[in-house]
Design an enzyme around this catalytic site. Structure first.
Site, short mmCIF file in Angstrom:
data_model
loop_
_atom_site.label_atom_id
_atom_site.label_comp_id
_atom_site.label_asym_id
_atom_site.label_seq_id
_atom_site.Cartn_x
_atom_site.Cartn_y
_atom_site.Cartn_z
N ASP A 260 0.86 -1.18 0.00
CA ASP A 260 0.00 0.00 0.00
C ASP A 260 0.90 1.24 0.00
OD1 ASP A 260 -2.10 -1.88 0.59
OD2 ASP A 260 -1.55 -1.71 2.71
N ARG B 173 -13.90 0.37 -2.08
CA ARG B 173 -13.24 0.55 -0.78
C ARG B 173 -12.96 2.01 -0.48
NH1 ARG B 173 -9.01 -4.58 -0.15
NH2 ARG B 173 -10.52 -6.21 -0.70
#
Length: 448
Positions: free
Chosen positions: A228, A321
């Protein structure tokens, strides 16, 4: 109507932005501060999270490195300098790290650019060999193991050592205003530490050179990547403010397809997992990304934690998301969502509440293209809750939960939560002006 203190807060922020812009326009160059309403300078690097500004203001609050001594204030412009300034992940001495310009995480200590081929060198890995070894038509639908999987893992480990940047406790990472500050290709890891601030940075192009094939992921298998742009694992008191997250310049639509699935090199933008708690995500731009923000790593992550405030952010060109929430108490307010397809990123949903998540979503704004359905803004597993109101869709007050529930015969969202938000500094109860305001005030570089 907004409270007097809230109106003062807005005036202060606007004055700060205008004052900094005026300094730049006057030809005085980049300045390391914005201005208070009374024209006194405010050093971004030493700022702490304001009182009552979301969950990260709870308890001891979030001060980052604001108490750093002069010996622990660093300005960095290369990966090697950044790694040195970060130091040991276990050293909790307060520190401020000012990032000037764009740092490429895929470089060596001498500044030489590193490629996927460099990381693979010496490991025995090649994509062609990997594809041949684990083709489901001949290998079957079982997890890869053996020579090429070990080689892939070895190559991935080499890249991880280079691009994953561990952030210690009591640290502020801040972009130097006016310098196009950011990290390209890196992954900030905030793990098992407290009190971290990340501000005014463009966090882009976080890519895994060596995705793993998992034929058991879903009905058709998936290519899964590892990094990420920012990962919170077991982290507490974190403030992410005025950052821009993007896959640019390489978008998912350009991915090749192997075994019938996209060869996915991107993971999350900002994931909050493994019992992370007391987090405020404020005035960021999330754009050109698929699986953007995960709150809770599994349906059994950490009960009593995962308390997150997400406000005044722009979500544009996001597939899903935004966020996906599990278990925790999440306050989602005053955000702007543009669900128009951008660079191939077509929306599936914005908010997913599952695993008994307790979400309060209020005074947010959505722009939907012609033909898009309000019911598609939400998702859930039948155990999550979404309460709140005052949300606007294409300018009209809309009960987004009712729209979702009416379109779904099962897995309906619950409409009550077990908590009441109280750390709500900056909450605007009228969302009509949000779109213009946030497009001008969210993301990296705005504070210059």
């Amino acid at each position: 109507m907004a409270s007097p203190s809230h109106r003062r807060s807005l005036r202060t922020r606007r004055t700060a932005l205008l004052s900094a812009a005026a300094v730049a326009a006057a030809g005085l160059g980049a300045v390391p501060f914005v201005m208070n309403a009374d024209a006194t300078p405010v050093d971004l690097a030493h700022q702490a999270l304001p009182a009552k500004d979301g969950w990260a203001a709870s308890g001891s609050g979030t001060t980052g490195g604001s108490k750093a001594s002069s010996a622990n204030v660093f300005t960095v412009s290369t990966r090697a300098q950044l790694v040195k300034a970060l130091g040991s992940a276990t050293n909790s001495t307060p520190k401020i790290i000012k990032i000037k310009g764009t740092i490429d995480a895929n470089t060596d200590d001498a500044g030489k650019k590193l490629t996927c081929a460099d990381y693979a060198s010496g490991t025995g890995y090649s994509l062609d060999a990997y594809l041949k070894a684990y083709d489901p038509a001949t290998y079957g639908k079982k997890a890869p193991s053996g020579t090429q999987e070990k080689a892939r893992a070895a190559a991935q480990t080499k890249q991880k050592k280079n691009i994953v940047l561990r952030v210690p406790a009591n640290t502020t990472l801040v972009g130097v205003p006016g310098s196009n500050a950011g990290i390209k290709g890196g992954s900030l890891l905030v793990q098992d530490v407290d009190n971290v601030i990340v501000r005014n940075l463009s966090l882009t192009a976080t890519e895994d050179c060596f995705p793993q094939w998992d034929p058991t992921d879903g009905s058709s298998g998936e290519w899964n990547s590892a990094y990420d742009s920012v990962t919170l694992r077991g982290a507490t008191h974190v403030w992410a403010d005025h950052n821009t997250f993007s896959d640019a310049p390489f978008f998912d639509k350009a991915e090749k397809t192997y075994f019938g699935r996209k060869y996915q090199v991107h993971d999350g933008a900002l994931d909050i997992t493994n019992g992370s708690d007391l987090v405020t995500v404020e005035r960021n731009q999330f754009t050109n990304h698929d699986k953007t923000m995960l709150i809770g790593s599994s349906d059994t992550d950490s009960v009593g934690k995962l308390r997150v405030s997400i406000h005044h952010n722009v979500w544009k060109g996001i597939t899903q998301r935004a966020p996906l929430a599990r278990i925790g108490q999440i306050h989602l307010y005053n955000n702007y969502y543009d669900t128009t397809t951008l660079n191939g990123y077509a929306p599936k949903y914005s908010l997913d509440s599952r695993a008994k998540a307790q979400v309060v979503a209020e005074h947010n704004v959505w722009t939907l293209p012609s033909g898009a359905k309000v019911a598609k803004l939400l998702s859930g597993d039948g155990t999550g809750s979404v309460a709140g109101g005052g949300n606007l869709v294409n300018g009209a007050a809309t009960d987004i939960v009712a729209a979702y529930n009416s379109a779904n015969s099962s897995k309906k969202l619950k409409t009550t939560v077990n908590w009441t938000p109280s750390l709500t500094a900056g909450l605007q109860t009228s969302a009509k002006s949000l779109t213009t305001e946030l497009l001008n005030s969210a993301g990296a570089g705005v504070l210059s």
